[in-house]
Design a protein around this motif. Structure first.
Motif, short mmCIF file in Angstrom:
data_model
loop_
_atom_site.label_atom_id
_atom_site.label_comp_id
_atom_site.label_asym_id
_atom_site.label_seq_id
_atom_site.Cartn_x
_atom_site.Cartn_y
_atom_site.Cartn_z
N TYR A 1 5.27 1.67 8.69
CA TYR A 1 4.86 1.77 7.29
C TYR A 1 4.63 0.42 6.62
O TYR A 1 4.29 0.37 5.44
CB TYR A 1 5.92 2.56 6.50
N SER A 2 4.83 -0.68 7.36
CA SER A 2 4.80 -1.99 6.70
C SER A 2 3.45 -2.27 6.03
O SER A 2 3.38 -2.98 5.04
CB SER A 2 5.16 -3.10 7.72
N ASP A 3 2.37 -1.66 6.54
CA ASP A 3 1.04 -1.92 5.96
C ASP A 3 0.80 -1.16 4.66
O ASP A 3 -0.17 -1.43 3.96
CB ASP A 3 -0.05 -1.57 6.98
N VAL A 4 1.64 -0.18 4.33
CA VAL A 4 1.39 0.64 3.14
C VAL A 4 2.53 0.61 2.12
O VAL A 4 2.49 1.33 1.12
CB VAL A 4 1.13 2.12 3.54
N MET A 5 3.54 -0.21 2.38
CA MET A 5 4.74 -0.16 1.56
C MET A 5 4.53 -0.61 0.11
O MET A 5 5.35 -0.31 -0.76
CB MET A 5 5.88 -0.94 2.21
N GLU A 6 3.45 -1.34 -0.13
CA GLU A 6 3.18 -1.80 -1.50
C GLU A 6 2.44 -0.74 -2.31
O GLU A 6 2.24 -0.89 -3.51
CB GLU A 6 2.33 -3.08 -1.47
N ASN A 7 1.96 0.33 -1.62
CA ASN A 7 1.07 1.26 -2.27
C ASN A 7 1.46 2.72 -1.99
O ASN A 7 1.13 3.27 -0.93
CB ASN A 7 -0.35 0.98 -1.75
N PRO A 8 2.17 3.36 -2.91
CA PRO A 8 2.70 4.70 -2.66
C PRO A 8 1.61 5.72 -2.30
O PRO A 8 1.83 6.60 -1.46
CB PRO A 8 3.36 5.08 -3.98
N GLY A 9 0.43 5.61 -2.89
CA GLY A 9 -0.66 6.54 -2.57
C GLY A 9 -1.06 6.42 -1.10
O GLY A 9 -1.19 7.42 -0.38
N GLU A 10 -1.25 5.17 -0.64
CA GLU A 10 -1.62 4.94 0.76
C GLU A 10 -0.49 5.37 1.70
O GLU A 10 -0.72 5.92 2.77
CB GLU A 10 -1.94 3.45 0.98
N TRP A 11 0.72 5.08 1.26
CA TRP A 11 1.90 5.46 2.05
C TRP A 11 1.92 6.99 2.22
O TRP A 11 2.13 7.51 3.33
CB TRP A 11 3.16 4.95 1.33
N ALA A 12 1.65 7.70 1.15
CA ALA A 12 1.64 9.16 1.20
C ALA A 12 0.56 9.66 2.16
O ALA A 12 0.78 10.58 2.95
CB ALA A 12 1.42 9.73 -0.20
N LYS A 13 -0.62 9.03 2.10
CA LYS A 13 -1.70 9.43 3.01
C LYS A 13 -1.29 9.23 4.47
O LYS A 13 -1.55 10.06 5.33
CB LYS A 13 -2.96 8.59 2.74
N LYS A 14 -0.64 8.10 4.69
CA LYS A 14 -0.19 7.82 6.05
C LYS A 14 0.84 8.86 6.51
O LYS A 14 0.80 9.31 7.67
CB LYS A 14 0.40 6.42 6.13
N ALA A 15 1.71 9.24 5.61
CA ALA A 15 2.73 10.25 5.94
C ALA A 15 2.06 11.55 6.40
O ALA A 15 2.47 12.16 7.39
CB ALA A 15 3.62 10.51 4.72
N VAL A 16 0.99 11.95 5.69
CA VAL A 16 0.30 13.18 6.06
C VAL A 16 -0.35 13.01 7.44
O VAL A 16 -0.29 13.90 8.29
CB VAL A 16 -0.75 13.57 4.99
N LYS A 17 -0.94 11.83 7.65
CA LYS A 17 -1.56 11.56 8.95
C LYS A 17 -0.52 11.65 10.07
O LYS A 17 -0.82 12.08 11.18
CB LYS A 17 -2.18 10.15 8.92
N LEU A 18 0.72 11.26 9.79
CA LEU A 18 1.77 11.28 10.81
C LEU A 18 2.43 12.65 10.95
O LEU A 18 3.41 12.81 11.66
CB LEU A 18 2.83 10.21 10.50
N GLY A 19 1.91 13.65 10.25
CA GLY A 19 2.38 15.01 10.48
C GLY A 19 3.19 15.64 9.35
O GLY A 19 3.72 16.74 9.52
N ALA A 20 3.30 14.98 8.20
CA ALA A 20 4.11 15.55 7.12
C ALA A 20 3.47 16.83 6.55
O ALA A 20 2.27 16.85 6.27
CB ALA A 20 4.27 14.53 5.99
#
Lengths: 419, 465
Positions: free
Chosen positions: A157-176
């Protein structure tokens, strides 16, 4: 062990006893030999003979003692006892409340998908007792500011930790199936972010992803009710899960926010079934929160650090719910990410003299999260809050398997082959 | 156990309160028999009388029958107990005999590798709550089809002294191995519908417990009944299918067997269950995926009724979660996991050594204590009575308070043992720093949140400037 007469005579004939003098039998006679003893054949025949004599004397025939073989016997014959296994069926009177997270446009929200929790009528994955309408869902944690995380988790998650929206998108990509946004920065001891600003982060996450959203506070008992209330307002109708109401804070305010704006409340207690019952009752009876708007978090402890308490507490709560306790028949949520608090999950190696080396932590950590989650899935958890992508993937595979969503795959037997 | 009240036990005891069993009264012994901390055979006079007196013998037999566990207990090796369970859920009483973990070697493996694996099994140690957790034994598998080689490897493995499972479906291979190591009371794996007759003869001849194996539960019950009626101790293998619907059906078979034994009173299948997570190694995937999946299957059945297991992965990263899960699930929920409060001296401290404080939750205490001991740190360790709660929970719940810390400092007289007044508190209790300083007059230093880091912390912070 039972012998019938035919077999008895077969046995005798094997030892060349052709007939027993002066003996005439009529009707069915069964000879019983006591169970359980690994006696040798000689004893067995002696015993059988006693029974036969007894049976004969009851029939009125004059018993005659035949001569028995005395030499050691070469072998003994066995018969497979034909048995039928009848599984014991178990039915419960109660049903776990079904709770929907997220709402589609037609339902007053804007989610592309929704998640249904609960609905069980049996212990988890006991499909032979009752079908399980909903498999447990997995939420991935997202924070509104960079936070310290174990290395094995952080690197994803280090690439998205500054941006909650991007972090959330990544979470969905990882199966959330669900995304949790933790508003940790609202803590007066951290950034003391005002509720209005925190609510904007919630809106940002709702914009970024189409899955249902959980909103978490900072754990500050004074501020959380205000923060969660503001989030509830801006997300009107989205069926957020507001995390959490506890007994020692203004649960009334959080409960009312959910009731008035179309959300669900997470009722959180510290590993105490009676407190869980009390808080649920307050929310249901005093606030008249609808039953379909309540999920419980009875507290998750990590493997090795109180998991036994967490497991048993949840299992007891679930059994009580199934047996008809309407204060406890709600879906259960688990903060499975807590597993990473265990030193075995993150520490480079054992600090203790005498321990076998712990092995590479990048493989150990995810397994710690999996084992913690898997254990609690068997206690009845319906919603897991997790972080490591590999742990999420394995948990999904495990639950889909036990939940009967997988096909049969033939595998070779391991018994006589090299691996 | 058929009886629920100590009175039913007491009725059959001599009622003399002779104390020979170590308890003050017969009623007390009865209560211990009920919670399985004592056995009827502990009543020495009853055992003695039973040798010549009919009534005493009947009472003793009745007691043993009434108090035998719901699930049969089977001994492997010298004294490894498997099964012997009473309940379906640990909160109903407790689970008794932790899942026995056997790790495999096979007879076409080269001897060095066999030794390497055996040494790993017998040498494994993980410190947890005041003791080292260990593994149970070795499963020797016949992959050669050669009786002599199988016997040779069995013999070699027996040399390590751990309980053994002999794995072969071939009776002549099994016979050869039993001739070599039968005296060590191995568990033999496995009798099936195809080979049962020869295996029954082997079990009787060598007096060993046997695994009966079938995924058809009628057949499994028939095999179990046949072996048990001949007096053989039986372990059930309903066959572990590692993936997909097969794994779900395995779960179903295991639950149905145990539940029908305990709730349904079906005595024929009231036997220990063996699970073989090793089957995961025949599924698709790389070594790590298979090791993970093996751990998943093993975890599932440590929680749900597996009494023994055969595993393959000896990687510490898979073993550690399993043995800690096993320790957790088999912890007796009836006994609080607490240690005595007070002052402990670690590594012979002197008046310049730091003073630490922790809670009396056994897990917390032993972790801190072993970290200090292993780190060769001299120190005074105050143990606070937090009613068995950990640091974080007791700080939040009000069992860890400044007032209680003051009481403990006063009671232990620690102030007289040191020539400073610095107290190191756990990082997780940081918020009590001010309150403790106000209450005790000591200077409070906030230590790390994990005691494994105390050593590094002390290097920077001790002695205080």
């Amino acid at each position: 062990m039972r012998l019938n007469l035919e077999e008895f005579f077969k046995l005798l004939s094997k030892y060349e006893i052709e007939e027993i003098e002066g003996l005439k039998l009529e009707g069915d006679i069964e000879i019983e030999i006591e169970e359980g003893a690994a006696i040798d054949v000689i004893n067995e025949i002696n015993l059988a003979m006693q029974h036969l004599m007894k049976a004969l004397s009851m029939l009125g025939a004059a018993p005659v003692t035949p001569s028995l073989p005395s030499a050691p016997v070469p072998h003994r014959e066995f018969r497979l006892l034909e048995e039928k296994f009848e599984p014991l069926p178990v039915k419960y009177s109660g049903t776990i409340q079904e709770v929907q997270l997220g709402a589609k446009r037609s339902e007053g929200g804007s989610r592309g998908s929704v998640v249904k929790l609960g609905g069980e009528r049996s212990l988890p994955f006991y499909l032979f007792d009752s079908p399980q309408p909903n498999l447990p869902a997995i939420a991935i944690d997202v924070f509104d500011r960079p936070i310290p995380l174990p290395k094995a988790v952080r690197e994803h998650y280090s690439d998205v930790m500054e941006n909650p929206g991007e972090w959330a998108k990544k979470a969905v990509k990882l199966g959330a199936d669900v995304v949790t946004i933790h508003l940790v920065s609202t803590d007066p001891l951290i950034d003391d972010t005002p509720p209005g600003e925190a609510a904007k982060v919630v809106e940002e996450v709702l914009q970024a992803v189409k899955v249902p959203v959980i909103v978490g506070g900072s754990g500050n008992k004074e501020k959380d009710p205000v923060v969660l209330e503001k989030a509830a307002e801006v997300a009107e109708g989205e069926r957020l899960l507001l995390a959490s109401a506890t007994l020692d804070m203004d649960w009334e305010r959080i409960g009312n926010a959910a009731k008035n704006h179309g959300h669900v409340v997470l009722s959180w207690t510290q590993m105490d079934m009676n407190n869980q019952k009390t808080l649920n009752r307050y929310l249901l009876k005093r606030l008249e929160l609808p039953r379909e708007s309540l999920v419980m978090d009875p507290t998750t402890a990590a493997l090795g650090y109180g998991l036994d308490y967490a497991y048993t507490n949840m299992e007891r709560i679930r059994i009580a719910g199934l047996k008809g306790d309407e204060d406890l028949s709600f879906p259960i949520s688990s903060g499975t990410t807590n597993a990473w608090g265990a030193r075995e999950a993150w520490m480079k190696d054992s600090p203790i003299e005498g321990d076998t080396s712990w092995g590479p932590r990048e493989l150990r950590g995810p397994l710690w999260e999996i084992t913690t989650g898997l254990t609690l899935s068997l206690a009845g958890v319906d919603l897991f809050m997790m972080m490591h992508p590999a742990a999420v993937a394995v948990m999904k595979e495990f639950m889909a398997t036990l939940g009967g969503r997988k096909d049969r795959i033939e595998t070779e037997d391991w018994v006589g082959v090299e691996l | 156990m058929k009886v629920k009240s100590p009175l039913e036990i007491y009725r059959l005891l001599p009622k003399t309160n002779c104390k020979e069993c170590g308890y003050d009264t017969c009623m007390s012994l009865a209560a211990h028999i009920i919670d399985r901390s004592a056995k009827p055979e502990d009543c020495k006079p009853l055992v003695e009388d039973a040798k010549h007196d009919d009534e005493a013998r009947q009472n003793l037999e009745k007691l043993i029958e009434l108090t035998s566990p719901e699930i049969d207990e089977v001994i492997v090796g010298k004294d490894l107990k498997i099964g012997g369970e009473e309940v379906l859920h640990r909160h109903e009483l407790t689970f008794f005999n932790p899942t026995a973990l056997f790790f495999d070697v096979w007879d076409t493996m080269d001897d060095k590798e066999i030794d390497r694996r055996c040494s790993k099994v017998v040498g494994y140690r993980k410190f947890y709550v005041g003791r080292f957790l260990t593994l149970d034994g070795i499963a020797v598998r016949c992959t050669s089809g050669n009786p002599e080689r199988f016997a040779e490897v069995a013999k070699k493995v027996a040399g390590y002294g751990s309980p053994i499972v002999l794995v072969s479906l071939n009776a002549s291979c099994m016979r050869a191995a039993l001739e070599a190591v039968g005296e060590h009371n191995p568990l033999i794996y496995a009798a099936t519908l195809e080979n049962w007759e020869e295996f029954l003869k082997l079990a009787l001849e060598f007096k060993t417990p046997v695994v009966v194996r079938s995924q058809d539960l009628d057949a499994l019950k028939s095999l179990a009944a046949t072996f048990r009626s001949s007096g053989v101790k039986v372990v059930l293998d309903p066959v572990t299918e590692p993936v997909g619907e097969g794994l779900r059906e395995t779960f179903e078979r295991v639950i149905q067997l145990r539940r029908t034994a305990i709730l349904g009173g079906d005595k024929e299948i009231a036997c220990p269950l063996i699970i073989t997570p090793i089957a995961a190694w025949k599924a698709e995937g790389d070594a790590v995926s298979r090791a993970y999946w093996e751990t998943v299957i093993a975890s599932l059945f440590i929680i749900k009724y597996g009494d023994a297991m055969i595993l393959h992965s000896l990687e510490p990263y898979t073993i550690m979660p399993l043995i800690m899960l096993r320790a957790n699930i088999y912890t007796d929920p009836r006994t609080p996991v607490q240690v005595e409060a007070g002052l402990r001296e670690i590594n012979s401290p002197d008046p310049d050594s730091p003073v630490f404080i922790t809670t009396n939750f056994a897990l917390t205490y032993y972790t801190v204590e072993s970290d200090l001991t292993s780190g060769k740190i001299k120190g005074w360790l105050l143990v606070l009575d937090t009613e068995g709660l950990g640091v974080e929970v007791s700080v939040a719940g009000g069992q860890f308070t400044a007032e209680k810390v003051k009481e403990l400092i006063d009671k232990t007289g620690v102030a007289e043992k040191v020539n400073h007044s610095y107290l190191v508190i756990p990082g997780l209790a940081a918020r009590l720093q001010g309150a403790i300083e106000d209450e005790t007059g000591w200077r409070v230093l906030v230590g790390p949140t994990d005691s494994g880091r105390i050593k590094g912390w002390l290097e920077k912070n001790w002695p205080p400037k």
